[in-house]
Enzyme design. Structure first.
Site, PDB file in Angstrom:
ATOM      1  N   ASP A 143       0.834  -1.214   0.000  1.00 21.14           N
ATOM      2  CA  ASP A 143       0.000   0.000   0.000  1.00 21.14           C
ATOM      3  C   ASP A 143       0.863   1.256   0.000  1.00 21.14           C
ATOM      4  OD1 ASP A 143      -2.379  -1.375  -0.053  1.00 21.14           O
ATOM      5  OD2 ASP A 143      -2.698  -1.329   2.112  1.00 21.14           O
ATOM      6  N   GLU A 144       1.986   1.206   0.712  1.00 19.89           N
ATOM      7  CA  GLU A 144       2.937   2.332   0.661  1.00 19.89           C
ATOM      8  C   GLU A 144       3.394   2.568  -0.774  1.00 19.89           C
ATOM      9  OE1 GLU A 144       5.334   2.324   4.952  1.00 19.89           O
ATOM     10  OE2 GLU A 144       6.274   1.519   3.142  1.00 19.89           O
ATOM     11  N   LEU A 145       3.737   1.489  -1.451  1.00 21.08           N
ATOM     12  CA  LEU A 145       4.218   1.583  -2.829  1.00 21.08           C
ATOM     13  C   LEU A 145       3.167   2.211  -3.736  1.00 21.08           C
ATOM     14  CD1 LEU A 145       6.233   0.947  -5.076  1.00 21.08           C
ATOM     15  CD2 LEU A 145       5.254  -1.360  -5.209  1.00 21.08           C
TER      16      LEU A 145
END
Length: 548
Positions: free
Chosen positions: A83-85
């Protein structure tokens, strides 16, 4: 997730990674290297990681100038990381955020195709997820794998890899020019010329001088150069205003030299109040280091001897930049690359004045003639133009007219204080020669000055060289002396301050005062009195001797 729209930048770098083994080893060394370069990073040690990233983390990504995706074998085992990516790539698309990749013990093709150990971890993470969620993650991994980055498998020395990454990040962060020097008239030309001396591709140690009169902008230029080059050097420092701090009484004293070296090493090594006990300390600490050092406003050769005695004190590729009014200091220290800062053109001078007075590059309607006259009276000196321009900001035309009248006969205190320092450093005989030129010999031939002062106690030949070396006057190739108008005003003001009684001053030029002194025979205080007057467009120099 919401669209990335924040333009606040609290962090230089956000790092996306997974696993304590990465955090405690590789990443800790990378962050430490960042810290030495002044690069701020977001750290999430105190955050509890759940199944989805929270708003605090999303905000941190959005408020970073650059994101690093550290792809390891276990990166895809965390839905949090995936999700960060996705959020990082969204910021890249929406606001042009810079993204770098590090493939840490993983092949980029395994990331792109989700295969091998990386792929197995990803498949496990996808269990129970919707097809929509899996598609978003797959697209993000396919895309990030195409972003060029460093591969740990290509490096035998991890420490050197970290240094390379930190240098690349530093360079990328400096792609955006500093706003400190935006709108500086002529700065681009100055930097272009100085860069030809600096030659970063050359491995030898270089010392470069920036020389010119007080108020010409040497310090500003040096700061711009320092700002431009800082990203290329891990160790750097700007030693400002050496004249003000150490120049007035000289620094022959051993303890003062130790103090200078201690301050430089404390700054460049980022150690508070570093204590040293011998004058070989700089060489001892920096001879293997590539450094960038600016020594600003040097006015004593001893300062250079204390701070940068020999090129061998510094590692290959080092650059030492020295600003000074005195060309002789640079020559004595064998600094061969010297950039002489010239006065701006009339057009540039007007622009400098207008930027300070009107916050625009040209005069307001109705102020054109006044602005041109004031720029002329400031002698195109950047300091004078800036100081006077600021003092006139928002003033009416009547107030500009009043200032114009004042400038014809007096100096602004700020300008006077800067110019006075150079005069105060002169010997008594050189001060006297300076005053002679200010009163009688500006725009005169050197031969005439030498002839007229042949019977005086002044060392004219060496004195003229000293004044020229210290940027207090200029001698043309054809042998004509030129002293800047503001320096000439300073000289006349110095003499006027000698006494309220005209008869007790060294020189007189006012016709009314000359008449009264001669008529009343009130000359005193000086064994020799010089009187200068203008008669029928012919200068006459009258030499009278009075026995006290």
């Amino acid at each position: 997730m919401a669209s990335c729209s924040s333009h606040i930048r609290r962090y230089h770098v956000f790092t996306s990674f997974h696993g304590p083994e990465v955090r405690k080893g590789f990443l800790s060394h990378l962050h430490n290297n960042f810290a030495t370069k002044g690069i701020t990073t977001f750290k999430d040690q105190k955050m509890e990681r759940g199944h989805t990233i929270g708003p605090e983390l999303v905000q941190a990504i959005r408020e970073s100038r650059l994101s690093i995706v550290l792809l390891s074998k276990n990166y895809a085992s965390s839905s949090w990381c995936l999700d960060e990516l996705v959020e990082i790539l969204k910021c890249r698309e929406d606001q042009g955020q810079m993204v770098m990749t590090i493939f840490y013990h993983v092949d980029p093709s395994d990331v792109r195709k989700q295969r091998g150990e990386f792929g197995n971890a990803f498949k496990k993470t996808c269990e129970g997820k919707t097809e929509g969620e899996k598609k978003i993650w797959i697209e993000a991994l396919e895309y990030v794998a195409t972003i060029a980055g460093e591969h740990s498998l290509n490096w035998e020395d991890e420490a050197k890899m970290i240094e390379k990454i930190a240098a690349d990040v530093s360079n990328k962060l400096n792609l955006t020019p500093s706003k400190d020097f935006e709108g500086m008239v002529g700065m681009e030309a100055h930097l272009k010329e100085i860069n030809s001396y600096i030659s970063l591709d050359c491995d030898e140690v270089k010392m470069i001088g920036i020389q010119g009169p007080a108020g010409i902008g040497k310090t500003t230029i040096a700061r711009a150069v320092f700002n431009q080059l800082s990203a290329d050097f891990q160790l750097k420092c700007f030693m400002g205003n050496l004249k003000e701090c150490y120049g007035r009484d000289g620094i022959d004293d051993h303890d003062l030299k130790l103090c200078l070296q201690s301050q430089l090493l404390s700054k460049i090594l980022k150690q508070t109040d570093m204590k040293i006990h011998h004058l070989g300390a700089i060489k001892e600490w920096l001879q293997e280091q590539r450094v960038l050092i600016v020594l600003d406003d040097v006015d004593d050769l001893e300062q250079l001897e204390a701070l940068a005695k020999e090129p061998s004190w510094f590692g290959l590729g080092s650059r030492i930049i020295i600003t000074t009014e005195d060309r002789k200091i640079l020559q004595a220290h064998r600094v061969n690359s010297i950039y002489h800062v010239a006065y701006p053109s009339e057009k540039e001078a007007l622009e400098i004045l207008c930027l300070s007075a009107f916050k625009q590059s040209s005069p307001l309607d109705g102020y054109e003639d006044l602005a041109k006259q004031i720029a002329y009276l400031c002698g195109n000196l950047p300091l004078g133009l800036h100081v006077v321009g600021l003092s006139l900001r928002g003033d009416s035309k009547d107030e500009w007219e009043n200032q114009l009248s004042k400038l014809k006969s007096s100096l602004d205190r700020k300008i006077e204080d800067v110019l006075q320092v150079g005069y105060d450093k002169l010997s008594d005989t050189d001060q006297s020669l300076f005053l002679h030129i200010a009163f009688f010999f500006n725009n005169q031939a050197v031969d005439r000055v030498t002839t007229m002062l042949a019977d005086s106690n002044l060392d004219v030949k060496n004195g003229l060289k000293t004044l020229a070396d210290r940027s207090l006057m200029y001698v043309s190739t054809t042998g004509w002396i030129t002293m800047h108008r503001l320096l000439q005003q300073l000289g006349r003001k110095i003499v006027h301050k000698q006494s309220d009684d005209p008869g007790k001053r060294q020189f007189l030029e006012d016709a009314f005062e000359i008449h009264n002194v001669l008529a009343n025979n009130t000359v005193s205080s000086y064994t020799y009195a010089y009187i200068f007057f203008f008669y029928q467009n012919t200068y006459a120099y009258i030499y009278e001797q009075y026995i006290l």
